[in-house]
Scaffold this motif. Structure first.
Motif, mmCIF file in Angstrom:
data_model
loop_
_atom_site.group_PDB
_atom_site.id
_atom_site.type_symbol
_atom_site.label_atom_id
_atom_site.label_comp_id
_atom_site.label_asym_id
_atom_site.label_seq_id
_atom_site.Cartn_x
_atom_site.Cartn_y
_atom_site.Cartn_z
ATOM 1 N N LEU A 151 -50.629 -6.703 -43.527
ATOM 2 C CA LEU A 151 -49.913 -6.631 -44.790
ATOM 3 C C LEU A 151 -48.474 -6.161 -44.593
ATOM 4 O O LEU A 151 -47.558 -6.626 -45.281
ATOM 5 N N ALA A 152 -48.262 -5.232 -43.650
ATOM 6 C CA ALA A 152 -46.898 -4.769 -43.368
ATOM 7 C C ALA A 152 -46.038 -5.918 -42.869
ATOM 8 O O ALA A 152 -44.861 -6.052 -43.251
ATOM 9 N N GLU A 153 -46.628 -6.762 -42.047
ATOM 10 C CA GLU A 153 -45.878 -7.921 -41.541
ATOM 11 C C GLU A 153 -45.633 -8.941 -42.648
ATOM 12 O O GLU A 153 -44.530 -9.492 -42.768
ATOM 13 N N ARG A 154 -46.646 -9.165 -43.468
ATOM 14 C CA ARG A 154 -46.530 -10.149 -44.545
ATOM 15 C C ARG A 154 -45.433 -9.768 -45.538
ATOM 16 O O ARG A 154 -44.652 -10.602 -45.982
ATOM 17 N N PHE A 155 -45.346 -8.477 -45.889
ATOM 18 C CA PHE A 155 -44.401 -8.031 -46.906
ATOM 19 C C PHE A 155 -43.178 -7.324 -46.318
ATOM 20 O O PHE A 155 -42.318 -6.867 -47.084
ATOM 21 N N ASP A 156 -43.136 -7.225 -44.985
ATOM 22 C CA ASP A 156 -42.006 -6.571 -44.313
ATOM 23 C C ASP A 156 -41.776 -5.188 -44.911
ATOM 24 O O ASP A 156 -40.678 -4.846 -45.375
ATOM 25 N N ALA A 157 -42.825 -4.375 -44.928
ATOM 26 C CA ALA A 157 -42.755 -3.059 -45.567
ATOM 27 C C ALA A 157 -43.504 -2.032 -44.726
ATOM 28 O O ALA A 157 -44.492 -2.348 -44.053
ATOM 29 N N ARG A 158 -43.021 -0.791 -44.782
ATOM 30 C CA ARG A 158 -43.687 0.338 -44.125
ATOM 31 C C ARG A 158 -44.731 0.894 -45.090
ATOM 32 O O ARG A 158 -44.391 1.503 -46.099
ATOM 33 N N ILE A 159 -45.998 0.642 -44.808
ATOM 34 C CA ILE A 159 -47.068 1.024 -45.735
ATOM 35 C C ILE A 159 -48.144 1.809 -44.993
ATOM 36 O O ILE A 159 -48.140 1.917 -43.772
ATOM 37 N N GLY A 160 -49.074 2.351 -45.754
ATOM 38 C CA GLY A 160 -50.247 3.005 -45.199
ATOM 39 C C GLY A 160 -51.494 2.458 -45.859
ATOM 40 O O GLY A 160 -51.434 1.883 -46.960
ATOM 41 N N VAL A 161 -52.628 2.620 -45.199
ATOM 42 C CA VAL A 161 -53.918 2.163 -45.739
ATOM 43 C C VAL A 161 -54.935 3.280 -45.599
ATOM 44 O O VAL A 161 -54.997 3.961 -44.558
ATOM 45 N N VAL A 162 -55.721 3.475 -46.651
ATOM 46 C CA VAL A 162 -56.792 4.467 -46.661
ATOM 47 C C VAL A 162 -58.090 3.777 -47.047
ATOM 48 O O VAL A 162 -58.133 3.011 -48.015
ATOM 49 N N ALA A 179 -61.398 10.119 -48.225
ATOM 50 C CA ALA A 179 -60.881 9.238 -47.176
ATOM 51 C C ALA A 179 -61.808 9.279 -45.964
ATOM 52 O O ALA A 179 -62.122 10.356 -45.456
ATOM 53 N N ILE A 180 -62.237 8.096 -45.494
ATOM 54 C CA ILE A 180 -63.064 8.037 -44.285
ATOM 55 C C ILE A 180 -62.387 7.215 -43.189
ATOM 56 O O ILE A 180 -62.868 7.174 -42.058
ATOM 57 N N GLY A 181 -61.280 6.562 -43.519
ATOM 58 C CA GLY A 181 -60.511 5.813 -42.530
ATOM 59 C C GLY A 181 -59.045 5.842 -42.903
ATOM 60 O O GLY A 181 -58.707 5.802 -44.096
ATOM 61 N N LEU A 182 -58.163 5.924 -41.901
ATOM 62 C CA LEU A 182 -56.732 6.042 -42.169
ATOM 63 C C LEU A 182 -55.933 5.174 -41.215
ATOM 64 O O LEU A 182 -56.312 4.981 -40.059
ATOM 65 N N SER A 183 -54.821 4.667 -41.709
ATOM 66 C CA SER A 183 -53.826 4.045 -40.841
ATOM 67 C C SER A 183 -52.448 4.477 -41.305
ATOM 68 O O SER A 183 -51.991 4.100 -42.393
ATOM 69 N N LYS A 184 -51.820 5.319 -40.496
ATOM 70 C CA LYS A 184 -50.466 5.847 -40.687
ATOM 71 C C LYS A 184 -50.353 6.880 -41.805
ATOM 72 O O LYS A 184 -49.312 7.503 -41.966
ATOM 73 N N LEU A 232 -50.916 2.774 -54.553
ATOM 74 C CA LEU A 232 -50.225 4.002 -54.947
ATOM 75 C C LEU A 232 -48.768 3.890 -54.545
ATOM 76 O O LEU A 232 -48.454 3.538 -53.400
ATOM 77 N N ARG A 233 -47.903 4.204 -55.479
ATOM 78 C CA ARG A 233 -46.461 4.070 -55.253
ATOM 79 C C ARG A 233 -45.760 5.332 -55.750
ATOM 80 O O ARG A 233 -46.097 5.868 -56.801
ATOM 81 N N GLY A 234 -44.773 5.793 -54.972
ATOM 82 C CA GLY A 234 -43.987 6.954 -55.379
ATOM 83 C C GLY A 234 -44.329 8.221 -54.633
ATOM 84 O O GLY A 234 -43.741 9.275 -54.891
ATOM 85 N N LEU A 235 -45.289 8.143 -53.690
ATOM 86 C CA LEU A 235 -45.671 9.329 -52.923
ATOM 87 C C LEU A 235 -44.635 9.647 -51.845
ATOM 88 O O LEU A 235 -43.984 8.756 -51.307
ATOM 89 N N ASP A 236 -44.511 10.928 -51.541
ATOM 90 C CA ASP A 236 -43.602 11.389 -50.495
ATOM 91 C C ASP A 236 -44.422 11.667 -49.241
ATOM 92 O O ASP A 236 -45.208 12.608 -49.194
ATOM 93 N N TRP A 237 -44.281 10.828 -48.236
ATOM 94 C CA TRP A 237 -45.066 11.000 -47.019
ATOM 95 C C TRP A 237 -44.344 10.344 -45.849
ATOM 96 O O TRP A 237 -43.451 9.527 -46.043
ATOM 97 N N GLN A 238 -44.728 10.737 -44.661
ATOM 98 C CA GLN A 238 -44.165 10.166 -43.444
ATOM 99 C C GLN A 238 -45.285 9.578 -42.601
ATOM 100 O O GLN A 238 -46.343 10.187 -42.449
ATOM 101 N N PRO A 239 -45.088 8.386 -42.049
ATOM 102 C CA PRO A 239 -46.128 7.766 -41.223
ATOM 103 C C PRO A 239 -46.501 8.649 -40.038
ATOM 104 O O PRO A 239 -45.645 9.293 -39.432
ATOM 105 N N THR A 240 -47.782 8.668 -39.743
ATOM 106 C CA THR A 240 -48.260 9.464 -38.623
ATOM 107 C C THR A 240 -49.442 8.756 -37.990
ATOM 108 O O THR A 240 -50.136 7.974 -38.643
ATOM 109 N N ASP A 241 -49.679 9.007 -36.722
ATOM 110 C CA ASP A 241 -50.856 8.452 -36.051
ATOM 111 C C ASP A 241 -52.064 9.286 -36.456
ATOM 112 O O ASP A 241 -52.321 10.358 -35.886
#
Length: 257
Positions: A151-162, A179-184, A232-241
């Protein structure tokens, strides 16, 4: 700092089948809803969607109960075939019980992924198949990562998935999504060392960011609404492994083990 957050239940998600391309399906639903993913967006998706797409549904006719499953089945008035599935998904049974007013008892289990939940998150509801049981995906974090990358590639956006699932809570009534699974997406936000509003140092504060997000999705999703994904839109967060296991308390800190 976020002062306003929006939650949008993604409309038009079809019934998911084994082998479906979730990235293509969600991208299509977003486009039809005139939504484009932006930097900072987080997509929360119910576990059942991933489990159905990954073939994590077990026909109970294919299950042969073990002696242990037969014992639990009799004690708890549970289908021993379902109990067998629960045992296969579990690292251990924490406790099992059946109240006099219950038709069927409950097994509280430590899932192979480390989560403590009823019946090792084995489910028989809301997936449209009779005489079958659904289990969690083999690797929820990997499932989230695949969806996020596409989805990040499709929309050219920095996103996260839960990936979310519905759990009960000890000593509290009702259920919430967790949350049982996370990406970024950060599992928690460490506030230790920061100052509170009165200038005092914070020593233990560590909001469960991923679980807060997951729980919030329950405000716009209904079990019969067929809206398994929330933007969800408008959250303040930074990508993390991050990993879903990052939110689990260390066993040496467990006072009730």
């Amino acid at each position: 700092m976020s002062l306003s957050v929006t939650l949008t239940a993604l409309p038009g998600v079809p019934d998911i089948q084994d082998g479906d391309n979730l990235s293509a399906i969600f991208a299509d639903c977003l486009s039809k809803a005139d939504l484009a993913l932006r930097d900072g967006d987080i997509l929360c998706v119910a576990q059942k969607v991933f489990s159905k797409a990954e073939g994590c549904i077990i026909p109970l006719a294919s299950v042969t109960p073990s002696p242990e499953a037969l014992r639990y089945g009799e004690e708890l008035n549970k289908d021993p075939r379902k109990v067998e599935v629960v045992l296969r998904e579990s690292a251990r049974v924490v406790r099992s019980f059946k109240r006099p007013d219950q038709n069927e008892g409950t097994m509280i289990c430590e899932h192979r992924l480390g989560f403590i939940s009823a019946n090792a998150a084995v489910d028989q509801s809301n997936f449209g198949e009779e005489d079958a049981a659904m289990v969690l995906p083999k690797d929820p974090d990997a499932s989230c990562a695949r969806l996020r990358r596409d989805l990040a590639e499709r929309f050219d956006a920095r996103i996260g998935v839960v990936m979310t699932d519905t759990f009960g809570r000890p000593w509290r009534l009702g259920q919430v999504n967790v949350a049982i699974g996370l990406s970024k997406v950060p599992a928690t936000i460490r506030e230790q060392g920061n100052l509170d509003a009165w200038g005092r140092p914070l020593e233990v504060t560590e909001p469960a960011f991923a679980d807060e997000i997951a729980a919030a999705t329950g405000l716009v999703v209904r079990k019969n609404g067929r809206t398994p994904a929330v933007l969800l839109r408008g959250l303040d967060w930074q990508p993390t492994d991050s990993r879903g296991a990052d939110i689990l308390r260390k066993k040496q800190e467990d006072m009730f083990r």
